[in-house]
Design a protein around this motif. Structure first.
Motif, PDB file in Angstrom:
ATOM      1  N   ASN A  74       0.823  -1.199   0.000  1.00  0.00           N
ATOM      2  CA  ASN A  74       0.000   0.000   0.000  1.00  0.00           C
ATOM      3  C   ASN A  74       0.865   1.261   0.000  1.00  0.00           C
ATOM      4  O   ASN A  74       0.616   2.211  -0.754  1.00  0.00           O
ATOM      5  N   ILE A  86       1.766  -8.417  -3.102  1.00  0.00           N
ATOM      6  CA  ILE A  86       0.340  -8.733  -2.979  1.00  0.00           C
ATOM      7  C   ILE A  86       0.108 -10.234  -3.136  1.00  0.00           C
ATOM      8  O   ILE A  86      -0.679 -10.843  -2.390  1.00  0.00           O
ATOM      9  N   LEU A 127      -5.967  -3.770  -3.545  1.00  0.00           N
ATOM     10  CA  LEU A 127      -4.667  -3.163  -3.843  1.00  0.00           C
ATOM     11  C   LEU A 127      -4.212  -3.518  -5.253  1.00  0.00           C
ATOM     12  O   LEU A 127      -3.636  -2.678  -5.963  1.00  0.00           O
ATOM     13  N   SER A 162      -6.996   2.445  -1.623  1.00  0.00           N
ATOM     14  CA  SER A 162      -5.978   1.577  -1.033  1.00  0.00           C
ATOM     15  C   SER A 162      -5.945   1.700   0.486  1.00  0.00           C
ATOM     16  O   SER A 162      -5.827   0.695   1.194  1.00  0.00           O
TER      17      SER A 162
END
Length: 274
Positions: free
Chosen positions: A176, A213, A240, A260
């Motif tokens: 993030n 991620i 995200l 986000s």
């Protein structure tokens, strides 16, 4: 409503709420959900103080009119925010003395020392400081958000699932911060802000973020015995990923930051299953 949320984000209120959501996720995993208000109040105030101190420091260093709304707010209201911060610091100390068990206080002091080291590193003109900035902030954020849980339980009492949850959240928080740094590359350059995005081109940043991620999602999959929590983590990862995948849409009106950052409020959905 959009204007209100814009100000809440500028004042780091959204980060305080998301930190409380992360704490709830840890307590949900242990099946000992925290229902008392003081732990969340202490956490929220502590997070606000750290983030506001960081933004006030940035506002003090930026000699011109800042290019981001958050820093302009801290430039304009520097003295009032400093005064409020001093007052809340006193309130936070009193709440800690009144409610926090000794292990939480000791762990908080240790994390506070690490935060001070983080701020000190920002003064050093070294490349590795810029490269590690987002990881350091993510580590402080996740460790602080879950501090009431892991410090009170003592490290030896933590289960493997707790480490999986913490690892997944750490990777998501890191991703993030890198997403925001990537989107705000040019404004950060103008304001003299340092980040990994200043060193890596967009294609490499994109690959790194997607890798983080994916690993976060894999760690979440290992929590299959807690399906609700696993789905929440996957929802966070998917959100995200979407912000990275569709830059033309999310670059407008700071949608990337709104979406986000809001992903870290998803753990509050676990309240529906409590």
């Amino acid at each position: 409503m959009c204007t209100l949320w814009k100000w809440l984000r500028a004042l780091s209120i959204d980060v305080c709420l998301s930190a409380c959501a992360v704490l709830y996720a840890f307590s949900y995993l242990s099946q000992q959900a925290l229902t008392q208000l003081p732990p969340y109040l202490i956490l929220g105030i502590s997070v606000w103080l750290i983030y506001t101190a960081d933004h006030l420091w940035d506002a003090l260093r930026i000699r011109h009119r800042a290019h981001t709304f958050r820093h302009r707010v801290h430039q304009r209201f520097f003295k009032p925010l400093t005064a409020v911060g001093g007052l809340l610091l006193v309130v936070d100390v009193w709440l800690l003395w009144r409610w926090a068990p000794a292990p939480v206080i000791y762990a908080g002091l240790g994390l506070g020392l690490f935060s001070a080291i983080h701020f000190a590193l920002e003064l050093l003109p070294y490349c590795w400081v810029d490269v590690s900035k987002e990881l350091r902030v993510a580590a402080i954020y996740i460790a602080g958000a879950g501090l009431w849980h892991w410090a009170a339980c003592r490290l030896r009492c933590l289960t493997g699932d707790t480490y999986l949850l913490g690892g997944s959240l750490l990777l998501l928080a890191w991703a993030n911060l890198l997403i925001i740094a990537m989107y705000e590359r040019h404004s950060d350059q103008k304001d003299g802000q340092r980040s990994l995005a200043q060193w890596l081109p967009d294609r490499h940043m994109h690959r790194l973020i997607v890798t983080l991620i994916i690993w976060a999602a894999l760690l979440a999959a290992a929590l299959w015995q807690h399906p609700a929590l696993m789905l929440v983590l996957w929802a966070m990862a998917t959100t995200l990923w979407a912000v990275v995948r569709y830059p033309s849409f999310f670059s407008e009106k700071e949608r990337y930051r709104i979406v986000s950052d809001s992903a870290f409020l998803y753990p509050f959905l676990l309240l529906l299953t409590a």
